[in-house]
Design a protein around this motif. Structure first.
Motif, PDB file in Angstrom:
ATOM      1  N   PRO A  56       0.662  -1.097  -0.203  1.00 17.48           N
ATOM      2  CA  PRO A  56       0.224   0.072  -0.126  1.00 17.48           C
ATOM      3  C   PRO A  56       1.354   1.088   0.587  1.00 17.48           C
ATOM      4  CG  PRO A  56      -1.119  -1.447   2.079  1.00 17.48           C
ATOM      5  CD  PRO A  56       0.154  -2.236   1.206  1.00 17.48           C
ATOM      6  N   VAL A  57       2.148   1.181   1.035  1.00 19.58           N
ATOM      7  CA  VAL A  57       2.531   2.485   0.527  1.00 19.58           C
ATOM      8  C   VAL A  57       3.081   3.129  -0.368  1.00 19.58           C
ATOM      9  CG1 VAL A  57       5.405   3.174   1.120  1.00 19.58           C
ATOM     10  CG2 VAL A  57       3.502   1.801   2.838  1.00 19.58           C
ATOM     11  N   ALA A  58       3.815   1.954  -1.484  1.00 18.10           N
ATOM     12  CA  ALA A  58       4.003   2.152  -3.158  1.00 18.10           C
ATOM     13  C   ALA A  58       3.267   2.228  -3.622  1.00 18.10           C
ATOM     14  CB  ALA A  58       4.902   0.477  -3.409  1.00 18.10           C
ATOM     15  N   VAL A  59       1.823   2.447  -3.575  1.00 20.67           N
ATOM     16  CA  VAL A  59       0.446   3.145  -3.857  1.00 20.67           C
ATOM     17  C   VAL A  59       0.487   4.261  -3.661  1.00 20.67           C
ATOM     18  CG1 VAL A  59      -1.960   2.237  -4.578  1.00 20.67           C
ATOM     19  CG2 VAL A  59      -0.234   0.508  -4.011  1.00 20.67           C
ATOM     20  N   LEU A  60      -0.061   4.266  -2.645  1.00 15.97           N
ATOM     21  CA  LEU A  60       0.170   6.181  -2.263  1.00 15.97           C
ATOM     22  C   LEU A  60       1.106   6.709  -2.866  1.00 15.97           C
ATOM     23  CD1 LEU A  60      -1.777   6.093   0.879  1.00 15.97           C
ATOM     24  CD2 LEU A  60      -2.293   5.862  -1.100  1.00 15.97           C
ATOM     25  N   SER A  61       1.974   6.270  -3.121  1.00 15.90           N
ATOM     26  CA  SER A  61       3.619   7.244  -3.269  1.00 15.90           C
ATOM     27  C   SER A  61       3.002   7.665  -4.940  1.00 15.90           C
ATOM     28  CB  SER A  61       5.230   6.459  -2.818  1.00 15.90           C
ATOM     29  OG  SER A  61       5.470   6.275  -1.815  1.00 15.90           O
ATOM     30  N   ASP A  62       3.305   6.421  -5.396  1.00 17.98           N
ATOM     31  CA  ASP A  62       2.687   6.584  -7.183  1.00 17.98           C
ATOM     32  C   ASP A  62       1.835   7.133  -7.668  1.00 17.98           C
ATOM     33  OD1 ASP A  62       4.731   4.382  -7.122  1.00 17.98           O
ATOM     34  OD2 ASP A  62       3.178   2.792  -7.964  1.00 17.98           O
TER      35      ASP A  62
END
Length: 504
Positions: free
Chosen positions: A350-356
């Motif tokens: 989820p962190v990668a999703v929100l970072s993108d």
């Protein structure tokens, strides 16, 4: 009463003859002496915005058949020109004051339904009726079409609508093609020859014997509908009443036209926002889903989504874009579509999703920020991994606990040069529901945030046991408990989103 100074000398017979062909003020102006009076000038009627002050003579004032001039020593005696003029002016001032008060009350209405009811009440007072109905049917065919009654229940309106359209006053007005604004007057309905049998039956059943109908139409606004007032006994408004209600309905039509334009804009905004959200929630084994969405009048940027992912996983997200109106709705649609793509590619992080998503927002919407929460769920394992960006924490609702999920503090998307925050993991018990929501649910309470969170927690803890198996019923209970008395449906700049996921 006005005190006409003695220096204003008017030839009585000439004045009485003149006022049959002109207004009282015109007669005074023509026959008043040249020069400045001692204490006052010729009277002028007060002006009311949007109202023509030319009003027909009052019905209760009738010129005497054989006027006799009053003695010079008693200018205020009954039948004297001064008393006649004062009586006429008093009637005009009273009418203008009444119109001013009624139009002020109408101007304070901001919702179409309230405005239609106010038009009916004001018109009934002006024409001396007790009941009525207004049919809103814009000539452009774009709607909305509705019928509102005064002193008539919904069943009564249903009976009236069974009368053939061409036999009703409002039907004939709405079907006109020449654009005339003439009223439809039926002083004694039941004695009219050629009255439609069904109309006669309905009139006898509802107990009205006469009607007076006016079109709600102006040259600028076009035809919006028709208003009908009903009398219990054979009757019709006198000329003065017709003139006053005509002035009022012209102003009312312009006001209704503005509200109609606003209502259509709001409807379009709500429709666009709803179309940008999921039309239905997916079916995923091991979890039940339900969502509730309330859009503000200008349309906001709150979203929710539920996305099936590989290997039986499920992605849940809620978020909110700053601002309101069409631009916020468009930005919300772009972010939600992008988040779906990122979730498919790297949803397990989820962190990668929100970072993108943060990078996209910063590049494409530099003037905006957004809050978001994304949860990667594995229903078979009852495992949830989530990350949040400036968003309120989810709420877990179960038999043994009702608590907020502890998430790390983080800034909203677009607020920092590079966003990143650790994710959290938790495991809901069988039968527990995870409730995701947007801040609009808290802001609409009008309470400080700590009290709003306490109210939300209390509402969730008070969910009846009988509905804990239904995530939709849980969402409804929380929504109506946190926002009682219709606050969830009231006009507000704050959107509301609730997404409930019950794990089996």
């Amino acid at each position: 009463m006005l005190d006409i100074p003695s220096s204003v000398r008017v030839d009585v017979e000439a004045l009485l003859a003149a006022q049959n062909h002109m207004g009282v003020c015109d007669a005074i102006e023509q026959y008043a002496p040249v020069g400045k009076p001692d204490t006052m000038t010729a009277p002028h009627l007060p002006k009311v915005a949007g109202i023509d002050s030319t009003v027909p003579p009052p019905a209760h004032t009738v010129a005497p058949a054989s006027p006799a001039p009053a003695p010079p020593s008693s200018p205020g005696a009954p039948g004297a020109p001064g008393a006649l003029i004062q009586d006429r002016l008093a009637g005009w001032v009273s009418d203008l004051t009444t119109l001013h008060e009624l139009t002020e009350r109408l101007a304070r209405t901001a919702v179409m339904d309230d405005a239609l009811h106010e038009v009916l009440r004001a018109g009934a007072a002006l024409v001396g009726a007790r009941r009525g109905l207004v049919v809103l049917e814009p000539a452009d065919g774009l709607g909305p079409d509705t019928t509102v009654g005064l002193g008539l229940a919904r069943a009564d309106l249903g009976h009236i609508e069974t009368v053939p359209r061409g036999a009703t006053s409002y039907g004939r007005i709405l079907d006109r093609t020449d654009g005339t604004g003439e009223p439809e007057v039926h002083a004694d309905l039941l004695s009219e020859d050629g009255l439609d049998p069904r109309h006669r039956e309905v009139a006898a059943r509802l107990g009205y014997a006469a009607s007076f109908a006016l079109p709600l139409a102006t040259e600028a606004a076009g035809r919006l509908g028709a208003a009908v007032w009903l009398y219990d006994e054979p009757a019709e408004p006198v000329e003065r009443q017709r003139h006053l209600v005509g002035l009022y309905t012209r102003y009312a039509t312009e006001h209704l036209a503005r509200l109609l334009e606003l209502e259509r804009a709001r409807t379009k905004s709500r429709t666009i926002a709803e179309e940008l959200l999921p039309p239905r929630l997916p079916r995923v084994a091991g979890v039940q889903l339900a969502a509730r969405h309330r859009t503000g009048p200008r349309g906001g940027g709150d979203w929710y989504d539920a996305l099936p992912l590989p290997e039986g996983a499920l992605g849940l997200t809620v978020g909110s874009v700053t601002g309101s109106g069409a631009s916020a709705v468009a930005a919300m649609g772009r972010l939600r579509a992008s988040l779906r793509a990122y979730a498919v590619m790297e949803g397990e992080d989820p962190v990668a999703v929100l970072s993108d998503l943060e990078l996209l927002l910063r590049l494409t919407e530099p003037a905006r920020s957004a809050t978001a929460l994304f949860a990667y769920c594995e229903p078979a394992l009852r495992k949830v991994v989530l990350a949040g960006a400036g968003h309120s924490p989810p709420l877990v609702i179960g038999e043994r606990r009702t608590e907020f999920v502890e998430t790390s503090l983080s800034a909203p998307l677009g607020m920092l040069a590079c966003w990143e925050a650790p994710s959290v993991e938790f495991s809901p018990e069988p039968g527990e529901t995870v409730l995701l929501y947007t801040d609009g649910l808290l802001h609409r309470t009008g309470d400080p945030m700590d009290r709003a969170f306490a109210r939300l927690h209390a509402a969730a803890a008070g969910v009846p046991r009988t509905i804990r198996d239904d995530p939709g019923a849980i969402a409804d209970h929380v929504l109506h408990t946190v926002l009682p008395d219709g606050l969830d449906a009231a006009d507000s700049d704050e959107d509301i989103v609730l997404l409930a996921a019950r794990f089996e």
